[in-house]
Design an enzyme around this catalytic site. Structure first.
Site, PDB file in Angstrom:
ATOM      1  CE  LYS C 160      -3.650   2.723   1.372  1.00 45.45           C
ATOM      2  NZ  LYS C 160      -4.609   2.978   2.343  1.00 45.45           N
ATOM      3  CE  LYS C 235      -2.226   6.692   8.287  1.00 42.59           C
ATOM      4  NZ  LYS C 235      -3.364   6.103   8.228  1.00 42.59           N
TER       5      LYS C 235
END
Lengths: 288, 288, 288, 288
Positions: C160, C235
């Site tokens: 990811k 993030k």
């Protein structure tokens, strides 16, 4: 800049033939004792020593090698001193063309800003033949206090852009370190004092700290007014990148800092002092 | 580092209880007058002032809060001084746990290197309560000459990593500027002297110049042996990036310089002094 | 996200025991047929398969290993699937602790956003033991259409964050190329079509072009509303840098793009879609 | 490149007058049916359509505007098509000079490489007046299969350098993501397949993956031989930075990726395919 330099020559008793695209500036100089010319070519016709101070490479090419340019009328043996900050390869090209006409072209960019020009305390970084340096120094000493011979033509520019590249890197580095430290709970003056007594010390942290209130009498304490503008620093960093490309010198931080100053110019910081990098970096996350 | 620090305490007449994972180091300290303990917990049982010097955050967590760690046996009122360079948030977490056991934890990272540790002239950057600083200073003064109180716990680390981030930026900036100038035809010593009398001046250009032969007695003149290793600088730059992330501080050059030192470590420069950035950058294009 | 996922399980006939810190969300789920629990521990007591979806590493540590956490009551043989996007090393640590209690923890972060969660067409990138993947896939297939086994625990997270790092780099690269081309006189649609039929082609240029009007139905055409927020991308880029630091992987563009997104967040772009990088870059130099 | 292009014109029955600084190349073309000229000026005397393919801006200026250059003899109404990849501002300057002589200059840089030139399937990105594009397209269609009119003169160059800047960014981004993922434990083929079915997908990940063995028939599988050289990519990235400077376009990743390719060239990767960025980045920390 050029006006201050000419006035210092006039004060020392030199006859000055002046040209400027601003008629107003020319008229003011005439009032202070200079003769005025209608073109750069007219200046060159009447002198054996010539000093130029221009915004960028394109203007230097135009004023020297363009129509009605200096090189169209320059006399044999004339000493041409260009104090513009430009691409070193343009200085070298001008020197070749000047030599073909029997004149000597030297690059002599300055550091010190408008006040130093007015007070005659500029630093000149001079590139050109050893044999011509003493004559150049004699003339420039009327306008500056520190005249450094850097080597062959173009090396004055090289020294200037290397200094300014390192200056910009140190200034942004100081801004990053101060901003990080403040966010981590450090008092700005205490942090500056730690840096300045340790290995992080640099001119930007010590003499010209970008955080308001740390050093007195610098632009950061005056809303980043005055000093050396962000747009001018961006220009010099562009020259550094062009020069680095020409010799394939690796400059990762030099390239990054140009982008930072370009971002700042695009976001409205162009007219502020280059220490406003701190102002740009310390921006806090806004609430949604 | 720790061995030198302990010996300086012994010389000043302090009784020292020592622990190290190296039995060899421990035996040497015993010979010099220290008592030795079998675990950090054993050390903590016998002292009211404790100094630790460890490689990284993980070791500090283990030695303080792990099995047989200091906090398992620490006495009420003990002053814990950690001289490791670690993440400020780990220092803060240790302080919270120490407080829960009635002890005081302060971070006190050093600058100055192995020789300064041996000679007792380290700089300590101390974070912790105002009321405990005098006692900390009295003890640390036996090992260093400059003891700076930076603020609350964690600010000693903050000051250290801000300094080292700016140091790395200045060093790579100096290396880029020197390399560019040399390729543009400038003599290294002359360029350094221009920078050092101008606004590009920094500790790296002036005191620790990365170009061999410009400054005497620094690692660049000795094939980049000794000094402060590239791998250690990479570690400190990683701490700076972690800290910057935690407070969302923008550090574009700090991030870039970490990548440069990581590239250098990956390409075999890890054991050389961090001024070997010049060596990495000045590599010339190889003939096809 | 979590609410949509739970509802898809309910629709497929699964009994669901839910917990959320928002009482409102919990009440809504109860209305849709879920039982509700008062703590994560209570959820774990009653199930043999558990799916968690949390904001960041700290919340995962708290909800699994904290007071009243899942691991305090988890039954032997339970399959724990964490769909949060977090640090791979935290996933690995949770797996070790779960194993000590006889349970299996797998990381299963998603791509696809809120709409894909609602429509049950998420992609799950799953890390964990081969033997447990079929069971995990059976459950996740009720909430997604593409369930990829990436390898050992942590590799779901790794896949990811590698994807999102490359996505951010491509998006900023596309924004830079489009902005440069437009300033050089190219029509945005024509430039996009050149890129998309050539080697510059990427998802960001083709499917999600950041220049308003080039592609229909994407956030750039709707004032950068909706989509994947700049703060969320920041993030994920921070996770990528942490992971890169842990394995000393060189990521110069990954580090640079984190700084760009952090600058954007600090300058008020946090709530806009991440394609607003174009908006930030295309800012024009303002008149003095 | 130029030789292949001329041969395709000969094959289609066009009479060709050729000039090259390599006598060998010229002799070979003569053998294949071309007439040969002694200077660019001689070529221009005998033709009404002219195609040039040169290494860089300086050569274009020399061959068009230098001594014995094309513009010294060009006939009124001649269509000049320059397929070199150069600075758009040089294309624009040549167009102004050509217009003064009654000729039309259009930039028409190519993508596709040497094999595409040989097979007549190049893509031409053409900048110049609408009214002249049909004639240009008719001629170029003999050498390429995709002839795109990008806008005014210089926009062909602009499209090319924007594409190649995005290509370089995507390639280095792909290399960073693949390297990071592999170090985190992912199988390269699996990671590529995740990226290619997700939002990280780009030409570099999908068609030209830089990790050996992921895609068949690309340079990464052949020790990075063939393809598009790192030194050529560095040249195009330099053009992109010059162009970005001229319009003050912010290109932080474009600037960073130029430095990466320059580092690679300086460390011996100049002759390898530009996908060797992966090779440079995946270097492992060496044992002490």
């Amino acid at each position: 800049m050029g006006g201050h330099m000419a006035r210092n020559l006039l004060k020392k008793g030199y006859p000055v033939v002046a040209y400027d695209i601003s008629q107003e500036s020319l008229a003011a100089l005439k009032k202070d004792g200079a003769s005025v010319a209608g073109t750069p070519a007219e200046v060159a016709q009447g002198v054996t020593k010539l000093v130029s101070m221009l915004p960028a490479s394109a203007e230097v090419q135009e004023v020297y090698a363009g129509k009605d340019g200096i090189l169209s009328t320059v006399q044999k043996g004339t000493l041409l001193l260009d104090s513009s900050t430009i691409d070193p390869s343009v200085s070298q090209a001008m020197a070749v063309q000047a030599e073909a006409r029997g004149a000597v072209f030297m690059d002599a960019p300055v550091s010190g800003g408008v006040n130093a020009a007015r007070d005659g305390i500029l630093t000149f970084m001079v590139g050109g033949p050893d044999g011509n340096f003493p004559e150049a120094k004699d003339l420039l000493a009327n306008m500056g206090k520190n005249i450094v011979h850097c080597g062959a033509v173009g090396t004055g520019q090289a020294a200037k852009i290397c200094n300014n590249m390192l200056l910009a890197i140190s200034m942004v580095g100081t801004s990053e370190a101060m901003n990080l430290g403040i966010r981590l709970g450090l008092d700005p003056k205490l942090l500056a004092s730690v840096l300045n007594t340790s290995s992080g010390r640099c001119w930007s942290s010590e003499v010209y700290n970008p955080v308001p209130g740390v050093v007195q009498g610098v632009p950061s304490g005056n809303d980043y007014q005055g000093g050396f503008g962000t747009a001018l620093m961006m220009k010099d960093l562009g020259l550094a990148q062009n020069a680095a490309g020409s010799v394939k010198a690796n400059t990762p931080l030099g390239a990054a800092v140009l982008q930072i100053y370009r971002t700042m110019v695009n976001h409205g910081f162009g007219g502020k002092d280059f220490s406003s990098a701190f102002l740009f970096l310390q921006e806090q996350e806004k609430s949604k």
